[in-house]
Design an enzyme around this catalytic site. Sequence first.
Site, short mmCIF file in Angstrom:
data_model
loop_
_atom_site.label_atom_id
_atom_site.label_comp_id
_atom_site.label_asym_id
_atom_site.label_seq_id
_atom_site.Cartn_x
_atom_site.Cartn_y
_atom_site.Cartn_z
CE LYS B 183 79.64 -3.46 18.07
NZ LYS B 183 80.11 -4.86 17.96
N GLY B 235 74.34 -7.15 26.31
CA GLY B 235 75.71 -7.64 26.45
C GLY B 235 76.11 -7.67 27.91
CB SER B 236 79.40 -7.88 29.52
OG SER B 236 80.04 -6.68 29.17
CD GLU B 257 68.94 -9.15 28.17
OE1 GLU B 257 69.62 -9.43 29.18
OE2 GLU B 257 68.87 -9.88 27.18
CB CYS B 291 71.86 -12.84 29.50
SG CYS B 291 70.43 -12.77 28.44
CD GLU B 388 76.34 -13.37 32.49
OE1 GLU B 388 76.90 -12.30 32.26
OE2 GLU B 388 75.20 -13.66 32.06
#
Lengths: 281, 479
Positions: B183, B235-236, B257, B291, B388
């Site tokens: 996705k 992602g987050s 990750e 990231c 972040e």
Amino acid sequence: MLSTRSIKTASKLWAIDTAISMIDLTTLEGADTPGKVISICAKAIRPDPTNLEVPHVGAVCVYNDMVKVARQFLDSSGGEQIPVAAVSTAFPSGRASIEVKQRDTEDAIANGATEIDMVIDRGAFLSGNLSKVLTEIVCIKEICGDRAHLKVILETGELVTYDNVRKASFLAMAAGADFIKTSTGKVQPAATPAVVLVMLEAVRDYYQLTGKKIGVKPAGGIRTTKDAIKQLVLVNETAGPEWLNPELFRIGASALLNDLLMQRMKMKSGQYSGRNYVSLD
Amino acid sequence: MNFEYSPAPESIAIVDIKPEYNLFIGGKFVPSKGGKRFESINPANEEVLSHITQGTSADVDRAVKAATEAYKKIWSKMSGAERGKYLFRIARILQERAREFAVLESMDNGKPIRETRDTDIPLAAAHFFYHAGWADKLEYAGVGEKPKPHGVVGQIIPWNFPLLMLAWKVAPALATGNTVVLKPAETTSLTALLFAEVCQQAELPSGVVNIVTGDGKTGELIVNHPGVNKIAFTGSTEVGKLIARSVVGTKKALTLELGGKGANIIFEDAPIDETVEGVINGIYFNQGHVCCAGSRLLVQENIKEELLEKLKRRMSMIRVGDPLDKNTDLGAINSRAQLTKIRELADSGEAEGAQRWSPECSLPNKGFWFPPTFFTSVSQAHRIAREEIFGPVLSVITFRTPSEAIEKANNTPYGLSAGIWTDKGSRILWTAQRLKAGVVWANTFNKFDPASPFGGYKESGWGREGGRHGLAAYLRGEH
């Protein structure tokens, strides 16, 4: 990244004319004769004899013994405003005593040179004898006084590392150089973009420290309009736009001029011309 | 004087964006069962690019079924050498269609064409080439003599490097014999859908790669689907934690990750001009949507002034604007939501007493834009030093001694990346040993290579991607 900035149309035309006015048109051969020198002087005054809008070059750069020939021809042919630069101080190796180098410089100035391109003693530099390098530049600068501009050739191809290039740049500027110049043209690699970048950073930092603007002259290996424009972009984004003039940036070259002229003709006429439409020298 | 750089926009004629897209299941584009469509816009001008399908539970079900079938009947039975051929083929097609991908990625994501052209797409192809070579050598991957794939892998990727993150996920999964339900992020689905065409062009067996578009709800359906044997998520940290919670107690393998707050540590003996370039690259590359960005600048106090002067000068040269112009250095923020988040955090920085600086630059009227920015007088307690931001915002913090630098660098729940700038080799090694970060760069930043494993400590993630270590995440040893 800087090599892909897009310079087109009006900017390109401006860049071409600026680059022409920055060229130190050079002949430095053992086989140089008065005939050859006169021929490049004529080209220096009117790079494109068919189009008088084209600016004259920044200077003519010759060996010491040809200074007089060049000066006389320029003065008698409408090129009074074009300075003659002489390569002095036992060019290109610099392997001579300081007395000889001083005499060499005196000679060039006496014959009409108003720009002195001196070489540093790379042997002394590489053996750590920086004070010798410094003293020699100071010495030659004293002789130049306000009679001649001093360009100091680092011969970056022999200094090899960027740390050395930066160190030598600062040494030369501190000793009184008006210009720092990459190479003699006799050693490869010469004016690579990376070396020019380091030197531009050095003059930028020196200006920030002292308020004095020192010029930069890449020489050797810049042969095409594309190369020259890349150099100008480098100047623009490193030292800054105030360096984009012949007082602070020169390009030591011979073949480059014809490529610039051909590009200029193409931009004006829309057609590519051939090598035979620009003069050999 | 006239030395303006001329606009040099890349032509968009090369891309063919359809007004709407279906889902890619079982080797074909199929309409959703009950899913609505949502708009996908170009963040640089807010124009609608296309309409993307919101994948439903029935769609995920179909995709997992197709992947399971492809796994059982074809992909798990095929020899590694044969699988490798497909990967090589995909890699070559990506190279052949690189310009098309570069333009599309730039339009969909907002990042400059210079970056998609020189970084995203070449690296994506490199990941397929690298993993193609591994496909028949898996017994040397370090997980036992006869390593086995997991089966069906659910992969959820972010919007910051859409195609590249797809490559990081799909290439190792296929090389190791897994099949995929992927996705893409809802704001950046277009290059994944173009990649689906590449799979068709490469004649990859149907169902080996399935692409189900949609937002977080679709992602949740993939994570919770019983037919999925492994989840790989980028992602987050917030979403990563949710995924970890839903996977716990199941047999699903998991790699994550997640976010980061990388420290870029500048010692007093650093080569300063090179360092400035590295700082710029560390935080302003990809609008800071990275990231592993070097978003905290830890600078030794005695060189702070000099460094900041040079940084300001360099930042004034950054060209912000049309992502498709090859002169552009900094493109558009990916979405309005992200822009709001960046603004909110930057404002909190000011409110908490940090000083904000940006060069003068004119931002386009339409689209989502944020100027390159840094904050000074930042303390460890400020939100901008801890959270972040995921935007072009740098927090400058000073230190006095190397040990203080280490303490500050490690004083974060994250641990993804760090940079060290010094002329002294021994100091690089001393510092790197003490940093709790998955990747440490020395005198460079944001260097990627498919052979080099990437991943985080602490809340920055589990597992590695890339290299031999990354392969291990897609294999089961004999236990």
